[in-house]
Structure formats: C-alpha cells, structure tokens
Design an enzyme around this catalytic site. Structure first.
Site, mmCIF file in Angstrom:
data_model
loop_
_atom_site.group_PDB
_atom_site.id
_atom_site.type_symbol
_atom_site.label_atom_id
_atom_site.label_comp_id
_atom_site.label_asym_id
_atom_site.label_seq_id
_atom_site.Cartn_x
_atom_site.Cartn_y
_atom_site.Cartn_z
ATOM 1 C CE LYS A 22 15.576 -15.009 20.995
ATOM 2 N NZ LYS A 22 15.739 -16.367 20.595
ATOM 3 C CG ASN A 23 15.753 -15.271 16.916
ATOM 4 O OD1 ASN A 23 16.249 -15.608 17.851
ATOM 5 N ND2 ASN A 23 14.696 -14.968 16.644
ATOM 6 C CB CYS A 116 10.346 -21.677 23.348
ATOM 7 S SG CYS A 116 11.101 -20.201 23.895
ATOM 8 N NE ARG A 121 11.974 -24.518 18.245
ATOM 9 C CZ ARG A 121 12.446 -23.348 18.795
ATOM 10 N NH1 ARG A 121 12.218 -23.167 20.117
ATOM 11 N NH2 ARG A 121 12.981 -22.536 17.902
ATOM 12 C CG ASP A 305 9.820 -15.133 16.509
ATOM 13 O OD1 ASP A 305 11.229 -14.999 16.340
ATOM 14 O OD2 ASP A 305 9.330 -16.290 16.838
ATOM 15 N NE ARG A 397 16.245 -18.579 25.888
ATOM 16 C CZ ARG A 397 15.563 -19.145 24.789
ATOM 17 N NH1 ARG A 397 14.084 -19.499 24.975
ATOM 18 N NH2 ARG A 397 15.782 -19.075 23.667
#
Ligand code: EPZ
Length: 418
Positions: A22-23, A116, A121, A305, A397
């Site tokens: 995903k990242n 999230c 952030r 994560d 997600r």
C-alpha cells in the site's frame, strides 16, 4: 457502515498470498503523472486507497486504464486543477500529488491530506523541501498553493527521516534544474520502489534506501513498466496472526529482509518460522510464548505499522512486555478495545505495558485506524465467541481481500453492512 464479524478460536492453516505494498502504491500512482508518455504499474493492491488515488487522477483528467492488479496511466491530456477537499481528505498520501504536480508543472493546488488520526501529522518538512527547491508555499486555511518560477536542485536536510517528505521532495526534484541531495532521508523499501519507478522513466536518482539520496534533474520522462513490491506490513500482520493461531500458515510473496526486525522479535519469543526466499511459514508451536519488549523506529527498526498487531501477540506471552511507540503520538487507540476483549495492558505516556497470557473473549470493538483495525482482527481470531469490529472501512483501506484471505485458511470471518 461496514462491520467485520469473527467467530474466534479456529486454528488457521494453508497459504496467504501478500499483495502489493500500500505504502509504495500510494506514492507510485501520483508519481506516474510525471511521465510525458505512459506508465504501467502491476501488482497494484485492490484497496480503497488505490480507488481514492485513481479518483484524483480522473479529477486531473489523467487517462487510467485499470485491470486486475494493474494500472496503465497516461497523463497526456491531464489538466492541473485544484485537488479539492473531498478528494484530498480520503487519505494521507494524496499529498504526493503536491510534489508530483510541482515537479511537472511548477504549480500544485490542493487541500490538506487526510489519513489515520494517529497524530497531528504535519507536513512542514515536505513544504520546507519544496521551498528549498525554489517554490513559494501559500496556505489559506486548509488549502495549499505551491508554485515556482523555476525549480532548482538544492541540498535538503530532513530534521526527521520522514517517509512522506523524502518521497515528496524526490517527486518535486526529479525534473528540477541541477542536483538535489536529501540528507537524513528515510530508508524504507517503499522509497526504493518509488525511486526505481522514476529511474525506469528516465530519472537520475541514486542512494535510495540510504540516508543520502541524490537526484539529478532531467527534462524528459518516458514510458515505463513497473512492479509494486510486496507489502511488508501486510505480510507482518499475517505472520503475527499465524503466531497467534496458526498451525502451519505460509505467507507467500514476501521479501523476508524487509521484516528482519519482526522476525527476530518473533524468534526471541519462541515462534517457530521457516524462512524461504520469498515466503515465511509459521510452524505449529507447542512451547509458551516468551514476553519481550519492542520500541518502534524508522526502517530498518521495528515498524510502527506493526506495533498494534504485535501488541495482540504480547497479550499471549508469558509475563510482562513493553511497547514503546516513538513515531506517532497517538497510536495506542486500540488498547481500550484490547482491554474490552480481556487483555491486561496499561499505557503511560508512549509506553504500553502488557501482562500475559490473557484469555480474550469476543465483544463489540471499533477499528479506530487502519492498523488498530488489524489488531482487532488478530485479537478476534483468538478470542472465544463472536467479535464485531465496526468502522471496518479503515481495515479495507490497507488490506486487500482480508476477509477472503483469512477465510481461505480457516477463519470464521465475514463482512456485513449495517
Ligand atoms: C508513512 O507515513 C506511512 N504512510 C505510515 O503508515 C507509517 O507509519 C510512517 O510512514 C512511518 O513509517 C504512508 O506511507 C502512506 P513520516 P508518513 O512522514 O510519511 C513527523 C500505515 O499504517 N513528520 O515518516 O506520514 C510525523 O508527525 C501508515 O500504513 C513531521 O513532523 O510518516 C511523524 O511523527 C500509518 N513533519 C514522523 O515524522 C513532516 O513534514 C514520521 O512521519 C512529516 C512527518
């Protein structure tokens, strides 16, 4: 709203195939607009973050041809329009369009990204990098305009080895005049995957994966083909689930060295693993799990994560374990729900102390963020009885076909709409 319902207590066995990262994907899709021709990306995970980014491409009139796990992106007719809030707030990674649009058009206009709620952030390091390249940043409430007469290579030192800032500066610098050096760059494998993609287009990037990345600006970026690396966090999540309730659970399509820190922690606890070239199998365990301590860190340290799913495993270890979160200031939102399920955990500042083993019992819990949701799935799989995980959209997600992948190896899991 989507709810994942799990009947816990089943042993899992068989094979789970890991999807594309995903990242990496969420950076590769914005990066693809930098080409003047066409970019084909395969092994793209079918997750809602991919959908959200393809929606932004369409907003920018970029031609996207999507088939199973691959994207053909052609920006020849694109228009550099403002990325409005309904699009930008769906995920944090929408901010990669800032660097890509700046790098291509010397102008980007978009609203603050989502993501999230694991911390404030901020994106100050991204903006500092853009300014170092010659851009002017204006911020009117939630909207950013970043523009430059000309982008010129610069030496940029990152106060924090930020994954996002490293990638975003790379995207902005790839067509700048002259050479950019990023010092104290993040070293995550996803950054290497993005740099390789850009080099496949004709960019001139060296040092990705080290703390010093050099980008020599080029004028033209051409057609290219690229593959997303396997998702090390998805892989780690399923390996932890295997350690919790696997008899023999093979996690396939893995780059083991990407999760060295997790593997050594698991082996320290007494988890039995068979490590192949591109898979890791969790073997049946008869011994008790030993307690251990983890402290999250930038790559190659223990990944933040995986902190939340790993905490579930610590609830089953014998004795006291400590989890220290150093990256995000608000990444313990799963703890109250683990306690609801019967875990014995106390949080003080950035450290959670876990006493195990605890018998978990099914209950009603919430996925507060993506990896907290993964922790809820892991806990529900070993809890006795039924668990309902609401806000399951968070989980979808970042985990492609999680319900299918787990039910294929014996989990009693389903997703329902309420
Ligand atoms: C990426 O987020 C990942 N997301 C995160 O994964 C991951 O937790 C994080 O890297 C760390 O590994 C994506 O790749 C889409 P950072 P990112 O910039 O880039 C501070 C998941 O679960 N910081 O490396 O946003 C920041 O507040 C997600 O898949 C600034 O202060 O992370 C944090 O404390 C969650 N200013 C630290 O740096 C900035 O300008 C690391 O953030 C940027 C970051």
């Amino acid at each position: 709203m989507k709810v994942i319902e799990i009947e816990g207590g089943n042993k899992l066995s068989g094979t789970i195939r890991v999807s594309g990262a995903k990242n990496a994907t969420v950076a590769l899709i914005p990066a693809a607009i930098l080409t003047d021709e066409e970019a084909t990306i395969c092994n793209v995970p079918e997750i809602t973050d991919t959908d959200a980014l393809c929606d932004i491409l369409k907003l920018l009139n970029v031609n996207v041809n999507r088939s199973t796990e691959s994207l053909v992106i052609n920006p020849k007719d694109m228009q550099n329009t403002c990325i409005t809030e309904p699009y930008s707030k769906k995920l944090r990674a929408s901010y990669y369009f800032m660097g890509a649009l700046l790098g291509k058009y010397k102008r980007a206009e978009m609203y603050f990204p989502g993501g999230c709620s694991i911390g404030a952030r901020p994106i100050d390091l991204h903006l500092k990098g853009f300014e170092a390249l010659g851009a002017k940043v204006t911020n009117d409430k939630n909207k950013y305009i970043v523009e430059a007469e000309e982008l010129k290579g610069a030496n940029i030192y990152l106060d924090i080895a930020s994954v996002g800032a490293t990638i975003n500066i790379m995207l902005a610098a790839v067509r700048a005049k002259g050479t950019t050096v990023i010092d104290n760059a993040a070293k995550e494998p996803e950054i290497v995957n993005v740099a390789t993609f850009l080099n496949n287009m004709g960019a001139n990037i060296s040092g990705a994966g080290t703390s010093t990345i050099k980008i020599k600006g080029v004028d033209h970026l051409h057609k290219c083909f690229h593959e997303v690396i396997p998702d090390r966090i998805e892989a780690g999540t399923y390996i932890i689930i295997g350690a919790l309730c696997g008899t023999t659970l093979k996690i396939d399509n893995v780059i083991p060295e990407h999760i060295d820190s997790l593997v050594s922690k698991l082996e320290e606890m007494g988890v039995k693993l068979e490590i192949g070239a591109d898979y890791i199998t969790v073997l049946e365990r008869t011994n008790k799990l030993k307690s251990t301590n983890i402290k999250t860190a930038v790559y190659p340290g223990f990944p933040t994560d995986l902190q939340q799913p790993f905490t579930v495993l610590l609830t089953q270890a014998d004795g006291k374990s400590k989890v220290t979160e150093t990256i995000w200031e608000n990444r313990f939102m799963h703890i109250p729900y683990l306690k609801e399920l019967g875990a014995d955990i106390e949080v003080k500042n950035q450290t959670a102390t876990v006493i195990g083993p605890s018998d978990l019992k099914g209950s009603e819990v919430v996925a507060t963020d993506l990896r907290a949701g993964a922790a809820m799935v892991a806990a529900a799989l070993i809890a006795s009885g039924k668990t309902n995980i609401t806000n399951a959209e968070h989980i979808l997600r970042g985990y492609e076909q999680i319900v299918e992948k787990l039910s294929n190896v014996g989990a009693k899991i389903r997703i329902k709409e309420i």
